[in-house]
Write a protein that holds these residues in place. Structure first.
Motif, PDB file in Angstrom:
ATOM      1  N   ALA A  49      -1.520  37.559 -11.476  1.00 24.02           N
ATOM      2  CA  ALA A  49      -2.164  37.807 -10.180  1.00 24.02           C
ATOM      3  C   ALA A  49      -3.057  38.861 -10.159  1.00 24.02           C
ATOM      4  O   ALA A  49      -3.884  38.866  -9.276  1.00 24.02           O
ATOM      5  CB  ALA A  49      -0.718  38.410  -9.273  1.00 24.02           C
ATOM      6  N   SER A  50      -3.007  39.739 -11.241  1.00 28.30           N
ATOM      7  CA  SER A  50      -4.285  40.817 -11.284  1.00 28.30           C
ATOM      8  C   SER A  50      -5.500  40.200 -11.606  1.00 28.30           C
ATOM      9  O   SER A  50      -6.592  40.594 -11.250  1.00 28.30           O
ATOM     10  CB  SER A  50      -3.751  41.655 -12.402  1.00 28.30           C
ATOM     11  OG  SER A  50      -2.535  42.511 -11.939  1.00 28.30           O
ATOM     12  N   LEU A  51      -5.403  38.918 -12.337  1.00 24.96           N
ATOM     13  CA  LEU A  51      -6.641  38.509 -12.833  1.00 24.96           C
ATOM     14  C   LEU A  51      -7.369  37.912 -11.523  1.00 24.96           C
ATOM     15  O   LEU A  51      -8.559  37.519 -11.561  1.00 24.96           O
ATOM     16  CB  LEU A  51      -6.534  37.327 -13.803  1.00 24.96           C
ATOM     17  CG  LEU A  51      -5.938  37.751 -15.288  1.00 24.96           C
ATOM     18  CD1 LEU A  51      -5.789  36.530 -16.076  1.00 24.96           C
ATOM     19  CD2 LEU A  51      -6.812  38.647 -15.776  1.00 24.96           C
ATOM     20  N   ALA A  52      -6.529  37.512 -10.307  1.00 25.27           N
ATOM     21  CA  ALA A  52      -7.335  37.079  -9.106  1.00 25.27           C
ATOM     22  C   ALA A  52      -8.321  38.175  -8.917  1.00 25.27           C
ATOM     23  O   ALA A  52      -9.284  37.816  -7.991  1.00 25.27           O
ATOM     24  CB  ALA A  52      -6.217  37.100  -8.072  1.00 25.27           C
ATOM     25  N   SER A  53      -8.272  39.498  -9.347  1.00 26.03           N
ATOM     26  CA  SER A  53      -9.315  40.718  -8.837  1.00 26.03           C
ATOM     27  C   SER A  53     -10.670  40.112  -9.326  1.00 26.03           C
ATOM     28  O   SER A  53     -11.622  40.523  -9.066  1.00 26.03           O
ATOM     29  CB  SER A  53      -9.039  41.807  -9.647  1.00 26.03           C
ATOM     30  OG  SER A  53      -7.648  42.292  -9.111  1.00 26.03           O
ATOM     31  N   PHE A  54     -10.942  39.098 -10.194  1.00 33.04           N
ATOM     32  CA  PHE A  54     -11.871  38.540 -10.588  1.00 33.04           C
ATOM     33  C   PHE A  54     -12.914  37.631  -9.518  1.00 33.04           C
ATOM     34  O   PHE A  54     -13.902  37.533  -9.695  1.00 33.04           O
ATOM     35  CB  PHE A  54     -11.907  37.950 -11.972  1.00 33.04           C
ATOM     36  CG  PHE A  54     -11.927  38.776 -13.199  1.00 33.04           C
ATOM     37  CD1 PHE A  54     -13.031  39.306 -13.904  1.00 33.04           C
ATOM     38  CD2 PHE A  54     -10.601  39.041 -13.663  1.00 33.04           C
ATOM     39  CE1 PHE A  54     -12.878  40.312 -14.923  1.00 33.04           C
ATOM     40  CE2 PHE A  54     -10.519  39.600 -15.037  1.00 33.04           C
ATOM     41  CZ  PHE A  54     -11.722  40.339 -15.434  1.00 33.04           C
ATOM     42  N   ARG A  85      -6.971  42.820 -28.165  1.00 26.58           N
ATOM     43  CA  ARG A  85      -6.844  41.665 -27.191  1.00 26.58           C
ATOM     44  C   ARG A  85      -6.506  42.136 -25.970  1.00 26.58           C
ATOM     45  O   ARG A  85      -5.454  42.800 -25.924  1.00 26.58           O
ATOM     46  CB  ARG A  85      -5.878  40.619 -28.090  1.00 26.58           C
ATOM     47  CG  ARG A  85      -6.534  39.780 -29.106  1.00 26.58           C
ATOM     48  CD  ARG A  85      -5.517  38.737 -29.675  1.00 26.58           C
ATOM     49  NE  ARG A  85      -5.763  38.119 -30.886  1.00 26.58           N
ATOM     50  CZ  ARG A  85      -5.226  37.174 -31.672  1.00 26.58           C
ATOM     51  NH1 ARG A  85      -4.229  36.786 -31.004  1.00 26.58           N
ATOM     52  NH2 ARG A  85      -5.683  36.745 -32.553  1.00 26.58           N
ATOM     53  N   TYR A  86      -7.047  41.741 -25.016  1.00 25.98           N
ATOM     54  CA  TYR A  86      -7.029  42.219 -23.670  1.00 25.98           C
ATOM     55  C   TYR A  86      -5.442  42.045 -23.320  1.00 25.98           C
ATOM     56  O   TYR A  86      -4.968  42.898 -22.635  1.00 25.98           O
ATOM     57  CB  TYR A  86      -7.900  41.646 -22.479  1.00 25.98           C
ATOM     58  CG  TYR A  86      -7.735  42.009 -21.068  1.00 25.98           C
ATOM     59  CD1 TYR A  86      -8.442  43.427 -21.006  1.00 25.98           C
ATOM     60  CD2 TYR A  86      -7.203  41.620 -20.268  1.00 25.98           C
ATOM     61  CE1 TYR A  86      -8.528  44.228 -19.659  1.00 25.98           C
ATOM     62  CE2 TYR A  86      -7.048  42.184 -19.054  1.00 25.98           C
ATOM     63  CZ  TYR A  86      -7.706  43.116 -18.821  1.00 25.98           C
ATOM     64  OH  TYR A  86      -7.604  43.940 -17.400  1.00 25.98           O
ATOM     65  N   LEU A 127      -6.713  31.332 -18.274  1.00 24.60           N
ATOM     66  CA  LEU A 127      -7.305  31.847 -17.187  1.00 24.60           C
ATOM     67  C   LEU A 127      -8.237  33.011 -17.402  1.00 24.60           C
ATOM     68  O   LEU A 127      -9.190  33.329 -16.705  1.00 24.60           O
ATOM     69  CB  LEU A 127      -6.337  32.313 -16.163  1.00 24.60           C
ATOM     70  CG  LEU A 127      -6.598  32.718 -14.777  1.00 24.60           C
ATOM     71  CD1 LEU A 127      -7.381  31.748 -14.121  1.00 24.60           C
ATOM     72  CD2 LEU A 127      -5.417  33.280 -14.054  1.00 24.60           C
ATOM     73  N   TRP A 128      -7.830  33.868 -18.375  1.00 23.74           N
ATOM     74  CA  TRP A 128      -8.605  34.919 -18.847  1.00 23.74           C
ATOM     75  C   TRP A 128     -10.168  34.653 -19.171  1.00 23.74           C
ATOM     76  O   TRP A 128     -10.966  35.118 -18.970  1.00 23.74           O
ATOM     77  CB  TRP A 128      -8.112  35.606 -20.051  1.00 23.74           C
ATOM     78  CG  TRP A 128      -8.858  36.763 -20.573  1.00 23.74           C
ATOM     79  CD1 TRP A 128      -9.125  36.861 -21.998  1.00 23.74           C
ATOM     80  CD2 TRP A 128      -9.310  37.976 -20.038  1.00 23.74           C
ATOM     81  NE1 TRP A 128      -9.963  37.897 -22.005  1.00 23.74           N
ATOM     82  CE2 TRP A 128     -10.085  38.623 -21.144  1.00 23.74           C
ATOM     83  CE3 TRP A 128      -9.077  38.543 -18.847  1.00 23.74           C
ATOM     84  CZ2 TRP A 128     -10.468  39.926 -20.773  1.00 23.74           C
ATOM     85  CZ3 TRP A 128      -9.647  39.807 -18.646  1.00 23.74           C
ATOM     86  CH2 TRP A 128     -10.173  40.534 -19.645  1.00 23.74           C
ATOM     87  N   ARG A 129     -10.124  33.467 -19.900  1.00 24.07           N
ATOM     88  CA  ARG A 129     -11.487  32.871 -20.352  1.00 24.07           C
ATOM     89  C   ARG A 129     -12.281  32.580 -19.149  1.00 24.07           C
ATOM     90  O   ARG A 129     -13.294  32.890 -19.162  1.00 24.07           O
ATOM     91  CB  ARG A 129     -11.446  31.612 -21.220  1.00 24.07           C
ATOM     92  CG  ARG A 129     -10.473  31.974 -22.614  1.00 24.07           C
ATOM     93  CD  ARG A 129     -10.342  30.733 -23.428  1.00 24.07           C
ATOM     94  NE  ARG A 129      -9.619  30.857 -24.604  1.00 24.07           N
ATOM     95  CZ  ARG A 129      -9.215  30.165 -25.544  1.00 24.07           C
ATOM     96  NH1 ARG A 129      -9.334  28.720 -25.138  1.00 24.07           N
ATOM     97  NH2 ARG A 129      -8.364  30.341 -26.613  1.00 24.07           N
ATOM     98  N   GLY A 130     -11.681  32.068 -18.047  1.00 25.63           N
ATOM     99  CA  GLY A 130     -12.498  31.727 -16.951  1.00 25.63           C
ATOM    100  C   GLY A 130     -12.790  32.975 -16.163  1.00 25.63           C
ATOM    101  O   GLY A 130     -13.798  33.020 -15.634  1.00 25.63           O
ATOM    102  N   ALA A 131     -12.031  33.931 -16.383  1.00 24.27           N
ATOM    103  CA  ALA A 131     -12.357  35.068 -15.414  1.00 24.27           C
ATOM    104  C   ALA A 131     -13.143  35.566 -16.032  1.00 24.27           C
ATOM    105  O   ALA A 131     -14.342  36.526 -15.493  1.00 24.27           O
ATOM    106  CB  ALA A 131     -11.014  36.000 -15.450  1.00 24.27           C
ATOM    107  N   LEU A 132     -13.780  35.677 -17.404  1.00 18.41           N
ATOM    108  CA  LEU A 132     -14.789  36.379 -17.930  1.00 18.41           C
ATOM    109  C   LEU A 132     -15.984  35.952 -17.708  1.00 18.41           C
ATOM    110  O   LEU A 132     -17.078  36.699 -17.465  1.00 18.41           O
ATOM    111  CB  LEU A 132     -14.606  36.477 -19.599  1.00 18.41           C
ATOM    112  CG  LEU A 132     -13.701  37.131 -20.114  1.00 18.41           C
ATOM    113  CD1 LEU A 132     -13.511  36.982 -21.844  1.00 18.41           C
ATOM    114  CD2 LEU A 132     -13.710  38.688 -19.833  1.00 18.41           C
ATOM    115  N   ASP A 148     -12.686  47.988 -21.797  1.00 24.02           N
ATOM    116  CA  ASP A 148     -11.446  47.445 -22.495  1.00 24.02           C
ATOM    117  C   ASP A 148     -12.106  45.985 -23.521  1.00 24.02           C
ATOM    118  O   ASP A 148     -11.371  46.049 -24.503  1.00 24.02           O
ATOM    119  CB  ASP A 148     -10.579  46.601 -21.354  1.00 24.02           C
ATOM    120  CG  ASP A 148      -9.969  47.729 -20.539  1.00 24.02           C
ATOM    121  OD1 ASP A 148      -9.739  49.001 -21.211  1.00 24.02           O
ATOM    122  OD2 ASP A 148      -9.669  47.646 -19.313  1.00 24.02           O
ATOM    123  N   LEU A 149     -13.269  45.420 -23.164  1.00 23.29           N
ATOM    124  CA  LEU A 149     -13.539  44.280 -23.642  1.00 23.29           C
ATOM    125  C   LEU A 149     -14.197  44.634 -25.116  1.00 23.29           C
ATOM    126  O   LEU A 149     -14.229  43.879 -26.112  1.00 23.29           O
ATOM    127  CB  LEU A 149     -14.489  43.706 -23.044  1.00 23.29           C
ATOM    128  CG  LEU A 149     -13.816  42.942 -21.787  1.00 23.29           C
ATOM    129  CD1 LEU A 149     -15.086  42.535 -21.029  1.00 23.29           C
ATOM    130  CD2 LEU A 149     -12.946  41.912 -22.077  1.00 23.29           C
TER     131      LEU A 149
END
Length: 262
Positions: free
Chosen positions: A161-166, A98-99, A249-254, A92-93
């Motif tokens: 909530a899904s980003l917690a999967s990282f 954009r994600y 949060l997405w930036r931190g998840a990456l 996806d990246l």
């Protein structure tokens, strides 16, 4: 925009292709509606009111709660978490989209199918139990606006909530926690007026209230005028805040992403 429209079309085709999974997800929400309607009918059908809610009002409110549960991809969170845990998110990246916007487009792709199901259930309920109380004039416009805002608001809660999967190895616990919190603080299980005073106030101004309580209360006339406009404004404010908060949060998840050891 062409790429996002293509993602939306693909999402709609997936919902129509995997009809069994789609139908089972809607069945769970529909069963909850039937159960709650049965309970509240026993409590209120004799004409009494509990905390100011009559049976016709509660029936309309519960239909809004059903719509909130049915809209925005019932399996979207599992799809996102699977791609993160499996490493497929790396694909996806590299796509020229954009994600976050891409996931939103996918969520929107199936909304029209879910909306048709909601309209069908509402139609059957009205045919069986009688017409719904509807707002008029400005309140009707505010209700429609609130329902429209419900879609991005619910997507953002599911997406965050899904980003917690990282950070977690298993998403099931996160999903259960999200469902429990949303059901309580959105008013999907019981109207917020039934909660203790301080908790009801916190829930009313939380982002979750915009997913059920705000449109539900406007529909049945429990709030109107400036109060209804204020609640819809809060709903819009949470959409904007969560949208840009999710990007941070997405930036931190990456930074947590590991694919093939890299």
């Amino acid at each position: 925009m062409r790429a996002y429209r293509a993602l939306a079309r693909t999402s709609a085709k997936n919902a129509l292709t995997y009809r069994t999974s789609f139908a089972l997800g809607l069945f769970g929400v529909g069963f909850q509606l039937v159960a709650l309607l049965a309970v509240w009918r026993v409590l209120l059908e004799d004409g009494s009111a509990v905390n100011g809610f009559t049976w016709p009002q509660m029936r309309g409110y519960l239909l809004v709660a059903f719509a909130s549960g049915a809209l925005v991809g019932l399996l979207a969170d599992f799809r996102m978490s699977f791609r993160i845990h499996s490493g497929l998110v790396a694909l996806d990246l590299v796509k020229p989209v954009r994600y976050q916007e891409a996931r939103f487009a996918e969520a929107l792709g199936a909304v029209w199918i879910e909306a048709l199901v909601v309209l069908g259930v509402v139609g059957v309920t009205v045919a069986v139990s009688g017409p719904l109380p509807l707002p008029e004039g400005g309140e009707l416009a505010l209700f429609i606006t609130s329902v429209v805002l419900l879609v991005p608001l619910k997507f953002l809660v599911v997406y965050l909530a899904s980003l917690a999967s990282f950070w977690t190895q298993n998403y099931i616990g996160v999903q259960w926690a999200r469902v429990a919190i949303v059901n309580l603080f959105s008013g999907a299980l019981v109207p917020l007026a039934y909660l203790p005073g301080w908790l009801a106030t916190v829930a009313t101004w939380s982002p979750f209230a915009g997913m059920t309580s705000t449109p539900g209360l406007i529909l049945i006339g429990r709030v109107d005028g400036s109060q209804a406009a204020l609640l819809v404004a809060a709903q819009l404010g949470w959409v904007v805040l969560l949208w840009y908060g999710a990007k941070l949060l997405w930036r931190g998840a990456l930074r947590r992403l590991t694919v093939n050891g890299g």
